[in-house]
Design an enzyme around this catalytic site. Structure first.
Site, PDB file in Angstrom:
ATOM      1  N   ALA A   1      44.493  35.974  39.015  1.00  0.00           N
ATOM      2  CA  ALA A   1      45.048  35.005  38.073  1.00  0.00           C
ATOM      3  C   ALA A   1      44.182  35.045  36.821  1.00  0.00           C
ATOM      4  O   ALA A   1      43.031  35.492  36.865  1.00  0.00           O
ATOM      5  CB  ALA A   1      45.031  33.618  38.704  1.00  0.00           C
TER       6      ALA A   1
ATOM      7  N   GLY B   1      44.389  36.753  42.869  1.00  0.00           N
ATOM      8  CA  GLY B   1      45.850  36.621  42.772  1.00  0.00           C
ATOM      9  C   GLY B   1      46.560  37.957  42.881  1.00  0.00           C
ATOM     10  O   GLY B   1      47.718  38.015  43.311  1.00  0.00           O
TER      11      GLY B   1
ATOM     12  N   GLU C   1      46.841  38.523  46.505  1.00  0.00           N
ATOM     13  CA  GLU C   1      47.827  37.546  47.020  1.00  0.00           C
ATOM     14  C   GLU C   1      49.244  37.949  46.625  1.00  0.00           C
ATOM     15  O   GLU C   1      50.181  37.806  47.422  1.00  0.00           O
ATOM     16  CB  GLU C   1      47.483  36.144  46.494  1.00  0.00           C
ATOM     17  CG  GLU C   1      46.204  35.603  47.142  1.00  0.00           C
ATOM     18  CD  GLU C   1      45.618  34.394  46.430  1.00  0.00           C
ATOM     19  OE1 GLU C   1      45.474  34.438  45.183  1.00  0.00           O
ATOM     20  OE2 GLU C   1      45.302  33.395  47.101  1.00  0.00           O
TER      21      GLU C   1
ATOM     22  N   GLU D   1      37.251  35.129  44.535  1.00  0.00           N
ATOM     23  CA  GLU D   1      37.199  33.835  43.841  1.00  0.00           C
ATOM     24  C   GLU D   1      35.890  33.095  44.079  1.00  0.00           C
ATOM     25  O   GLU D   1      35.434  32.321  43.235  1.00  0.00           O
ATOM     26  CB  GLU D   1      38.365  32.938  44.296  1.00  0.00           C
ATOM     27  CG  GLU D   1      39.742  33.394  43.830  1.00  0.00           C
ATOM     28  CD  GLU D   1      40.440  34.337  44.795  1.00  0.00           C
ATOM     29  OE1 GLU D   1      39.755  34.928  45.679  1.00  0.00           O
ATOM     30  OE2 GLU D   1      41.668  34.495  44.682  1.00  0.00           O
TER      31      GLU D   1
HETATM   32  N1  COA Z   1      41.404  37.029  34.230  1.00  0.00           N
HETATM   33  C1  COA Z   1      41.270  37.237  32.906  1.00  0.00           C
HETATM   34  N2  COA Z   1      40.805  38.383  32.397  1.00  0.00           N
HETATM   35  C2  COA Z   1      40.446  39.343  33.241  1.00  0.00           C
HETATM   36  C3  COA Z   1      40.536  39.198  34.631  1.00  0.00           C
HETATM   37  C4  COA Z   1      41.056  37.978  35.122  1.00  0.00           C
HETATM   38  N3  COA Z   1      41.213  37.751  36.422  1.00  0.00           N
HETATM   39  N4  COA Z   1      40.101  40.332  35.228  1.00  0.00           N
HETATM   40  C5  COA Z   1      39.751  41.163  34.235  1.00  0.00           C
HETATM   41  N5  COA Z   1      39.948  40.575  33.032  1.00  0.00           N
HETATM   42  C6  COA Z   1      39.695  41.136  31.688  1.00  0.00           C
HETATM   43  C7  COA Z   1      38.220  41.138  31.352  1.00  0.00           C
HETATM   44  O1  COA Z   1      37.821  39.869  30.876  1.00  0.00           O
HETATM   45  C8  COA Z   1      38.181  42.195  30.291  1.00  0.00           C
HETATM   46  O2  COA Z   1      38.685  41.666  29.080  1.00  0.00           O
HETATM   47  P1  COA Z   1      37.939  41.989  27.663  1.00  0.00           P
HETATM   48  O3  COA Z   1      38.003  43.483  27.554  1.00  0.00           O
HETATM   49  O4  COA Z   1      38.776  41.268  26.658  1.00  0.00           O
HETATM   50  O5  COA Z   1      36.551  41.479  27.824  1.00  0.00           O
HETATM   51  C9  COA Z   1      39.198  43.216  30.790  1.00  0.00           C
HETATM   52  O6  COA Z   1      40.058  42.499  31.667  1.00  0.00           O
HETATM   53  C10 COA Z   1      38.598  44.379  31.546  1.00  0.00           C
HETATM   54  O7  COA Z   1      37.782  43.861  32.594  1.00  0.00           O
HETATM   55  P2  COA Z   1      36.241  44.221  32.791  1.00  0.00           P
HETATM   56  O8  COA Z   1      35.607  43.122  33.579  1.00  0.00           O
HETATM   57  O9  COA Z   1      35.608  44.557  31.486  1.00  0.00           O
HETATM   58  O10 COA Z   1      36.370  45.546  33.672  1.00  0.00           O
HETATM   59  P3  COA Z   1      35.309  46.118  34.724  1.00  0.00           P
HETATM   60  O11 COA Z   1      35.806  47.466  35.074  1.00  0.00           O
HETATM   61  O12 COA Z   1      33.925  45.981  34.214  1.00  0.00           O
HETATM   62  O13 COA Z   1      35.423  45.148  36.012  1.00  0.00           O
HETATM   63  C11 COA Z   1      36.614  43.872  37.682  1.00  0.00           C
HETATM   64  C12 COA Z   1      36.623  45.093  36.760  1.00  0.00           C
HETATM   65  C13 COA Z   1      37.982  43.785  38.336  1.00  0.00           C
HETATM   66  C14 COA Z   1      35.523  44.038  38.772  1.00  0.00           C
HETATM   67  C15 COA Z   1      36.318  42.591  36.879  1.00  0.00           C
HETATM   68  O14 COA Z   1      37.207  42.554  35.766  1.00  0.00           O
HETATM   69  C16 COA Z   1      36.509  41.303  37.635  1.00  0.00           C
HETATM   70  O15 COA Z   1      35.663  40.929  38.424  1.00  0.00           O
HETATM   71  N6  COA Z   1      37.627  40.565  37.370  1.00  0.00           N
HETATM   72  C17 COA Z   1      37.888  39.270  37.932  1.00  0.00           C
HETATM   73  C18 COA Z   1      38.309  39.383  39.385  1.00  0.00           C
HETATM   74  C19 COA Z   1      38.481  37.997  39.966  1.00  0.00           C
HETATM   75  O16 COA Z   1      37.553  37.242  40.101  1.00  0.00           O
HETATM   76  N7  COA Z   1      39.733  37.652  40.291  1.00  0.00           N
HETATM   77  C20 COA Z   1      40.069  36.368  40.825  1.00  0.00           C
HETATM   78  C21 COA Z   1      40.488  35.474  39.745  1.00  0.00           C
HETATM   79  S1  COA Z   1      40.917  33.833  40.324  1.00  0.00           S
END
Ligand code: COA
Length: 260
Positions: A68, A111, A114, A134
């Site tokens: 999400a 999400g 999910e 999360e």
């Molecule tokens: N919500 C909003 N933005 C998100 C996102 C999310 N769940 N997941 C990734 N993004 C965005 C990042 O903020 C980034 O945006 P930016 O370039 O404007 O800064 C872009 O997507 C790329 O992500 P980034 O984190 O730079 O890539 P990465 O390869 O370093 O890491 C992940 C990848 C998936 C490990 C990392 O993005 C992450 O941990 N995401 C969240 C996962 C999460 O907690 N999901 C549950 C949400 S309730």
């Protein structure tokens, strides 16, 4: 209809298969409110379209969806979240009548995991990673993760994933029954479409009632599920496709389905 965050199309080789691509690649397909609104609208439109028999949902190679949208939630308070009740709407995906196959490559997190579990089957690329991270941002799954993961993986492993945020590799997810199969990244979409096309070639009312009955197994005690199954089975005997299917078998010819 014009969509901003998804791409909606039909599978070229079999137009009975409707496809939706999550299309917010710069945010790893983070599932924002407007994206989910579009996704549910598109899937429900396919579900209501008599020419569509099966659906495929996919992201891109790097991400199915990374959860999400954290930016949308970061400043919200609980009253706001309660009134928004954004995840209730997601259950409309579980309520679709036609089969929905998730084709997952890269991240399926929070999400995203999910959403994949709301689909009926999952085809994974060997790069897929599933998880509920999360806990690392101070919350917990809210769109079915604690319930659907536990029903699929069992308590011990679901507990571990939810409490540690550890990701499952595609191979692990396959071994544990979360996904139907794992294939090389180059062909994961092709594989999902082939499966969808096979299902699209089956008698649609039988497909619909069979899907309902399988899902019933997750939400009812055995006795009620068995009764539900028997009634759906008997109901199919008023379809033209049941007569056709059984006659075609006896006459040793391929059946011609009418969807009636
Ligand atoms: N919500 C909003 N933005 C998100 C996102 C999310 N769940 N997941 C990734 N993004 C965005 C990042 O903020 C980034 O945006 P930016 O370039 O404007 O800064 C872009 O997507 C790329 O992500 P980034 O984190 O730079 O890539 P990465 O390869 O370093 O890491 C992940 C990848 C998936 C490990 C990392 O993005 C992450 O941990 N995401 C969240 C996962 C999460 O907690 N999901 C549950 C949400 S309730």
């Amino acid at each position: 209809m014009d969509f901003q965050y998804i791409r909606v199309y039909r599978y070229e080789a079999d137009p009975r298969v409707g496809a939706v691509q999550l299309n917010r690649p710069d945010k790893l397909n983070a599932l924002s409110l407007p994206l989910m609104e579009e996704l549910i609208t598109a899937l429900e439109a396919f579900d209501a379209d008599p020419d569509i028999r099966c659906m495929v949902l996919h992201g891109n190679e790097r991400a199915f969806a990374a959860g999400a949208d954290i930016d949308e939630m970061a400043q919200a308070d609980s009253v706001e979240m309660l009134l928004r009740d954004q995840f209730r709407k997601w259950e409309r995906i579980a309520a679709l009548k036609k089969p929905l196959i998730a084709a997952v490559s890269g991240y399926a997190l929070g999400g995203g995991c999910e959403l994949a579990m709301l689909c009926d089957m999952i085809i994974a690329s060997d790069t897929a990673q599933f998880g509920q991270p999360e806990i690392n941002i101070g919350v917990m799954p809210g769109a079915g993760g604690t319930q659907r993961l536990t029903r699929t993986l069992g308590k011990a492993l679901a507990m571990e994933l939810v409490l540690t945020g550890r990701f499952l590799s595609a191979q692990e997810a396959y071994r544990l029954g979360l996904v139907n199969r794992v294939v090389p990244a180059e062909i994961y979409l092709q594989e999902a479409f082939a499966l969808a096309s096979t299902i699209a070639s089956k008698p649609p009312i039988a497909v619909r009632l069979a899907k309902e009955a399988v899902l019933k197994a997750l939400s009812t005690p055995l006795e009620i599920g068995l009764e539900f199954e028997r009634k759906n089975f008997y109901l199919l005997f008023s379809t033209a496709d049941q007569k056709e299917g059984m006659q075609a078998f006896q006459q040793k010819r391929p059946p011609q389905w009418r969807g009636r």
